[in-house]
Design an enzyme around this catalytic site. Structure first.
Site, short mmCIF file in Angstrom:
data_model
loop_
_atom_site.label_atom_id
_atom_site.label_comp_id
_atom_site.label_asym_id
_atom_site.label_seq_id
_atom_site.Cartn_x
_atom_site.Cartn_y
_atom_site.Cartn_z
N HIS A 119 34.07 23.58 -35.54
CA HIS A 119 32.86 22.86 -35.96
C HIS A 119 33.18 21.36 -35.97
O HIS A 119 33.36 20.75 -37.02
CB HIS A 119 32.41 23.36 -37.35
CG HIS A 119 30.98 23.06 -37.68
ND1 HIS A 119 30.05 24.02 -38.05
CD2 HIS A 119 30.29 21.89 -37.72
CE1 HIS A 119 28.88 23.46 -38.30
NE2 HIS A 119 28.99 22.17 -38.11
N GLU A 164 27.58 24.26 -31.74
CA GLU A 164 26.78 23.20 -31.12
C GLU A 164 27.53 22.38 -30.07
O GLU A 164 27.78 21.19 -30.25
CB GLU A 164 26.22 22.27 -32.20
CG GLU A 164 25.33 23.00 -33.17
CD GLU A 164 24.64 22.08 -34.17
OE1 GLU A 164 25.02 20.90 -34.27
OE2 GLU A 164 23.71 22.54 -34.84
N TYR A 308 16.43 23.35 -36.52
CA TYR A 308 16.02 22.45 -37.60
C TYR A 308 14.61 21.92 -37.46
O TYR A 308 13.92 21.71 -38.45
CB TYR A 308 16.98 21.25 -37.70
CG TYR A 308 18.30 21.61 -38.33
CD1 TYR A 308 18.48 21.54 -39.71
CD2 TYR A 308 19.37 22.07 -37.57
CE1 TYR A 308 19.68 21.90 -40.31
CE2 TYR A 308 20.58 22.42 -38.15
CZ TYR A 308 20.72 22.34 -39.52
OH TYR A 308 21.90 22.70 -40.11
N GLU A 374 21.97 28.39 -38.59
CA GLU A 374 21.70 27.20 -39.43
C GLU A 374 20.21 26.92 -39.44
O GLU A 374 19.54 27.02 -38.42
CB GLU A 374 22.40 25.94 -38.92
CG GLU A 374 23.88 25.89 -39.15
CD GLU A 374 24.52 24.60 -38.62
OE1 GLU A 374 23.84 23.55 -38.59
OE2 GLU A 374 25.69 24.67 -38.24
#
Ligand code: GBH
Length: 474
Positions: A119, A164, A308, A374
């Site tokens: 990450h 990501e 998001y 997420e």
């Protein structure tokens, strides 16, 4: 409404919460370097040296997890804590002990770990050898991944290789706003993205061949994507721009893994057309997958989505005479003024965008099992412990997930709120708070205190867990 074994989770990442940046012979990562040496890049020159101090306060995190009633907890491993110079030549046993305790404690409390191997925090020693731009990084990552499967895979059944890749590639190597802070537009991001896909695929094949038979877990990579729609729904150019936009974010990583083993055709043709236009010589700036390496196609056991926000898209955008991802993409995103923005400027609150994106993923990527790895809502400025807007956000979003499952028949297996704790929000430092628990960064104890939204999420979880298992003891 939700399947009985639905995963109710929350997530964190090592550099954002652990602190202990040089404790017990941990090696430095590129985020340590970025925060310590690059002036003016991180809000208030802050850093993750201590962060939530989870390296010392893990047991408090565990209490938070239990207070929410989570069934799953997503954490990431610090590569440089386990392997200080990035290689398996030197294993830091203190690091192994730390994660063993975390994993064992979770299981003892009936919480399943989902573990992310990477990450954003590459060991600095590997950056010194070219980092994600060097072809050799894939083998280094594969060794690290095998070490983790070997060490923790008897207990960890859900793995994310890389979080990501888009953000690492673009924000880290094109925009320079994330570590390692490189600004090499139009070239480095594609190379980095390519090596991340190679690294992911090698690790998945290692798991598949050597660990899966015994460990029986599942491995994927976490792909971030906004939902997008054309700003002008009737415009042919607008529709094409929206397709390009998606191809350059979601498609960049999901198309090779789930559809063809190669990049979306529209992505390569747009990049090559731009190269010709600006007189770039040499081969395509978008690398090709070699026939001599194991294919990236089919290297995900489920779809891991970080969602998001949503955007409207129109053609345009670029960097003048300079080659860059934005001009290759030739699509700019705008915020619909009717969408409320929370905290950070990029985060428009659009819960229905998640439902649409889930349907799109089902239709485009062959109906995969999906984990929403997420999703969250930030606050900035005057602190509200009674964060009613975030309560509504979680209610609305989880309702959209329920509709995706119930009405659109998307195979959603879990939902992970971002984040368990307020933490080090990368370039925004501690100024942006995503936690379900407030963390007081002004005092040494780093006291955790549940927000109203944490209580709300706990209620939602409790309600669904009791509804989905009628008559069964919990
Ligand atoms: C996630 O990325 C990260 O995985 C997580 O570590 C982080 O804490 C969380 O987001 C919250 O930010 O500033 O206009 O350039 C989410 C995907 C992509 C969202 C890049 C922000 C930057 C927009 N991110 N985007 S801008």
């Amino acid at each position: 409404m939700f399947p009985r074994d639905f995963a109710w989770g929350a997530g964190t990442a090592a550099y954002q919460i652990e602190g202990g940046w040089d404790s017990d012979s941990k090696g430095p990562s590129i985020w340590d370097t970025f925060c310590h040496h690059e002036k003016g890049r991180v809000f208030g020159e802050q850093n993750g040296d201590v962060a939530c101090n989870s390296y010392e306060l893990w047991e408090e995190d565990l209490q938070c997890i239990q207070q929410l009633g989570l069934t799953h907890y997503r954490l990431s491993l610090s590569w440089a804590r386990l392997l200080p110079d990035g290689t398996t030549q030197h294993v830091n046993q203190k690091g192994v002990q730390y994660y063993n305790k975390v994993i064992d404690d979770l299981l003892a409390c009936n919480v399943s770990p989902m573990v992310t191997l990477y990450h954003f925090d590459l060991p600095q020693a590997l950056q010194d050898h070219g980092g994600w731009k060097s072809a050799g990084i894939a083998a280094a990552f594969d060794s690290y991944a095998r070490f983790c499967f070997q060490t923790f895979g008897d207990r960890v059944k859900l793995w994310i290789t890389i979080n990501e890749p888009y953000v690492c590639a673009k924000l880290g190597h094109e925009d320079g706003v994330h570590a390692p802070g490189l600004k090499e537009p139009g070239v480095a991001a594609y190379l980095v993205g390519h090596n991340m896909l190679r690294a992911h695929a090698m690790a998945w094949h290692s798991y598949n061949s050597f660990y899966r038979p015994e460990q029986r877990g599942a491995v994927s990579l976490a792909i971030n994507s906004d939902w997008v729609e054309p700003l002008h729904p009737g415009s042919t150019e607008g529709i094409a721009a929206t397709e390009r936009y998606l191809a350059f974010t979601l498609g960049w990583f999901a198309w090779p893994v789930f559809v063809t083993g190669d990049y979306p055709e529209v992505m390569r043709s747009a990049i090559d057309a731009q190269s010709r236009k600006l007189g770039h010589s040499g081969g395509s700036r978008l690398p090709s997958f070699s026939q001599d390496e194991p294919s990236v196609l089919g290297t995900a056991d489920f779809f891991a989505l970080n969602y998001y926000t949503s955007r409207k898209v129109k053609p345009g955008g670029g960097c003048g005479q300079v080659l860059c991802v934005k001009s290759d993409r030739d699509a700019v995103d705008v915020l619909d003024p009717s969408w409320p923005v929370c905290g950070v400027s990029w985060l428009a609150v659009v819960p229905h965008g998640l439902r649409r994106l889930l349907k799109y993923i089902k239709d485009t990527f062959h109906n995969p099992a999906v984990y929403i790895t997420e999703n969250g809502f930030s606050q900035v400025g005057p602190l509200q412990m009674e964060d009613v807007q975030r309560c509504e956000f979680y209610q609305d979003t989880i309702l959209e997930v329920a509709k995706a499952i119930g009405e659109d028949v998307v195979d959603v297996r879990g939902y992970f709120a971002w984040s368990l704790l307020d933490n080090f929000e990368w370039a925004d430092g501690f100024s942006v708070r995503f936690g379900l628990f407030h963390v007081d960064f002004s005092e040494a104890e780093r006291t955790r205190a549940i927000y109203r939204s944490g209580q709300e999420y706990a209620k939602i979880i409790m309600k669904h867990r009791s509804q989905t298992s009628p008559g069964l003891p919990s």
